[in-house]
Design a protein around this motif. Structure first.
Motif, PDB file in Angstrom:
ATOM      1  N   PRO A  74      13.581   6.865   4.052  1.00  0.00           N
ATOM      2  CA  PRO A  74      12.260   6.507   3.516  1.00  0.00           C
ATOM      3  C   PRO A  74      12.006   4.999   3.494  1.00  0.00           C
ATOM      4  N   LEU A  75      13.054   4.211   3.242  1.00  0.00           N
ATOM      5  CA  LEU A  75      12.869   2.757   3.257  1.00  0.00           C
ATOM      6  C   LEU A  75      12.550   2.244   4.663  1.00  0.00           C
ATOM      7  N   MET A  76      13.172   2.832   5.686  1.00  0.00           N
ATOM      8  CA  MET A  76      12.863   2.438   7.075  1.00  0.00           C
ATOM      9  C   MET A  76      11.419   2.800   7.423  1.00  0.00           C
ATOM     10  N   ASP A  77      10.995   4.000   7.009  1.00  0.00           N
ATOM     11  CA  ASP A  77       9.600   4.404   7.244  1.00  0.00           C
ATOM     12  C   ASP A  77       8.638   3.448   6.543  1.00  0.00           C
ATOM     13  N   LEU A  78       8.981   3.089   5.301  1.00  0.00           N
ATOM     14  CA  LEU A  78       8.139   2.165   4.549  1.00  0.00           C
ATOM     15  C   LEU A  78       8.111   0.789   5.214  1.00  0.00           C
ATOM     16  N   MET A  79       9.254   0.354   5.720  1.00  0.00           N
ATOM     17  CA  MET A  79       9.312  -0.944   6.407  1.00  0.00           C
ATOM     18  C   MET A  79       8.401  -0.938   7.630  1.00  0.00           C
ATOM     19  N   SER A  80       8.416   0.152   8.392  1.00  0.00           N
ATOM     20  CA  SER A  80       7.543   0.258   9.570  1.00  0.00           C
ATOM     21  C   SER A  80       6.064   0.223   9.165  1.00  0.00           C
ATOM     22  N   THR A  81       5.719   0.971   8.123  1.00  0.00           N
ATOM     23  CA  THR A  81       4.345   0.978   7.630  1.00  0.00           C
ATOM     24  C   THR A  81       3.945  -0.407   7.142  1.00  0.00           C
ATOM     25  N   LEU A  82       4.851  -1.073   6.448  1.00  0.00           N
ATOM     26  CA  LEU A  82       4.581  -2.408   5.926  1.00  0.00           C
ATOM     27  C   LEU A  82       4.357  -3.405   7.059  1.00  0.00           C
ATOM     28  N   ARG A  83       5.157  -3.329   8.103  1.00  0.00           N
ATOM     29  CA  ARG A  83       4.977  -4.237   9.250  1.00  0.00           C
ATOM     30  C   ARG A  83       3.632  -4.005   9.935  1.00  0.00           C
ATOM     31  N   THR A  84       3.269  -2.746  10.115  1.00  0.00           N
ATOM     32  CA  THR A  84       1.975  -2.430  10.733  1.00  0.00           C
ATOM     33  C   THR A  84       0.827  -2.953   9.871  1.00  0.00           C
ATOM     34  N   HIS A  85       0.937  -2.744   8.574  1.00  0.00           N
ATOM     35  CA  HIS A  85      -0.112  -3.204   7.660  1.00  0.00           C
ATOM     36  C   HIS A  85      -0.189  -4.730   7.643  1.00  0.00           C
ATOM     37  N   ARG A  86       0.951  -5.383   7.651  1.00  0.00           N
ATOM     38  CA  ARG A  86       0.982  -6.853   7.658  1.00  0.00           C
ATOM     39  C   ARG A  86       0.319  -7.395   8.916  1.00  0.00           C
ATOM     40  N   THR A  87       0.526  -6.743  10.046  1.00  0.00           N
ATOM     41  CA  THR A  87      -0.123  -7.145  11.296  1.00  0.00           C
ATOM     42  C   THR A  87      -1.638  -7.030  11.168  1.00  0.00           C
ATOM     43  N   LEU A  88      -2.092  -5.964  10.534  1.00  0.00           N
ATOM     44  CA  LEU A  88      -3.531  -5.783  10.303  1.00  0.00           C
ATOM     45  C   LEU A  88      -4.077  -6.891   9.404  1.00  0.00           C
ATOM     46  N   VAL A  89      -3.341  -7.244   8.359  1.00  0.00           N
ATOM     47  CA  VAL A  89      -3.786  -8.286   7.433  1.00  0.00           C
ATOM     48  C   VAL A  89      -3.878  -9.628   8.151  1.00  0.00           C
ATOM     49  N   ILE A  90      -2.917  -9.920   8.999  1.00  0.00           N
ATOM     50  CA  ILE A  90      -2.929 -11.186   9.745  1.00  0.00           C
ATOM     51  C   ILE A  90      -4.122 -11.242  10.692  1.00  0.00           C
ATOM     52  N   ALA A  91      -4.572 -10.098  11.188  1.00  0.00           N
ATOM     53  CA  ALA A  91      -5.678 -10.054  12.157  1.00  0.00           C
ATOM     54  C   ALA A  91      -7.053 -10.011  11.497  1.00  0.00           C
ATOM     55  N   LEU A  92      -7.127 -10.078  10.172  1.00  0.00           N
ATOM     56  CA  LEU A  92      -8.435 -10.051   9.506  1.00  0.00           C
ATOM     57  C   LEU A  92      -9.270 -11.266   9.910  1.00  0.00           C
ATOM     58  N   SER A  93     -10.581 -11.131   9.780  1.00  0.00           N
ATOM     59  CA  SER A  93     -11.513 -12.196  10.179  1.00  0.00           C
ATOM     60  C   SER A  93     -11.369 -13.423   9.275  1.00  0.00           C
TER      61      SER A  93
END
Length: 194
Positions: A74-93
């Protein structure tokens, strides 16, 4: 006296303050509260993060001993989700990146990512050099950091919505002022022409 806007969250009868009691309620709130596309994407990402956190917490509740090994999946799954979300946050306008809360949320995501990485190292003691004893994941610590991280995200969304609301109010006031000026100019022109 200004009237208060009704809360979109359930109100605690003892404190009369809005409340969210679990990550599922947070995810539901985020989906219902967003207006523009970037806000929806950010809310969806936070909802996915909340589901991953809920998965880790439920696994932690099932085992009385804070052994990190069963939490590795579950921690690995959460890490993957967190990385994807962080990428989205970095790409915000740039409208998002100009907010103070943006930097705070990004820092909270980074800190959460580092802590998850440390807990994953504890789940694999063979990967660590030396005789150091691996530290297990504390339920209270994990829950505290998770809520803090998501709270920073909710604050970012709230401040962005307030900024958008102010911009809309300024635009409508500007449009009313422009219409008023245009009407006065037409009136003046009509009087001038006779």
């Amino acid at each position: 006296m200004p009237s208060m806007q009704p809360s979109r969250l359930p109100i605690d009868p003892s404190t009369q303050l809005p409340r969210i009691e679990n990550f599922g309620e947070l995810s539901h709130f985020l989906r219902s509260a967003m207006a523009d596309e970037e806000s929806l994407q950010l809310a969806d990402g936070m909802g996915g993060l909340a589901l991953g956190i809920e998965s880790v917490l439920s696994r932690m509740k099932q085992q009385p001993d804070p052994d990190p090994v069963p939490l590795a999946g579950p921690l690995m799954d959460l890490m993957s989700t967190l990385r994807t979300h962080r990428t989205l946050v970095i790409a915000l306008s740039p409208a998002w990146r100009g907010l103070y809360e943006y930097a705070s949320y990004l820092a909270a995501l980074n800190n959460f990512r580092v802590l998850i990485g440390q807990w994953l190292l504890a789940a694999n003691p063979q990967a660590q050099p030396g005789p150091a004893e691996p530290q297990g994941v504390s339920f209270d610590d994990f829950e505290l950091v998770a809520w803090r991280t998501l709270g920073e995200g909710m604050l970012l969304i709230d401040m962005y919505e307030q900024l958008c609301g102010q911009d809309a109010a300024v635009d409508s006031a500007s449009a009313a002022l422009t219409a008023s000026r245009l009407e006065r100019a037409r009136s003046w022109w009509d009087r001038l022409r006779g």
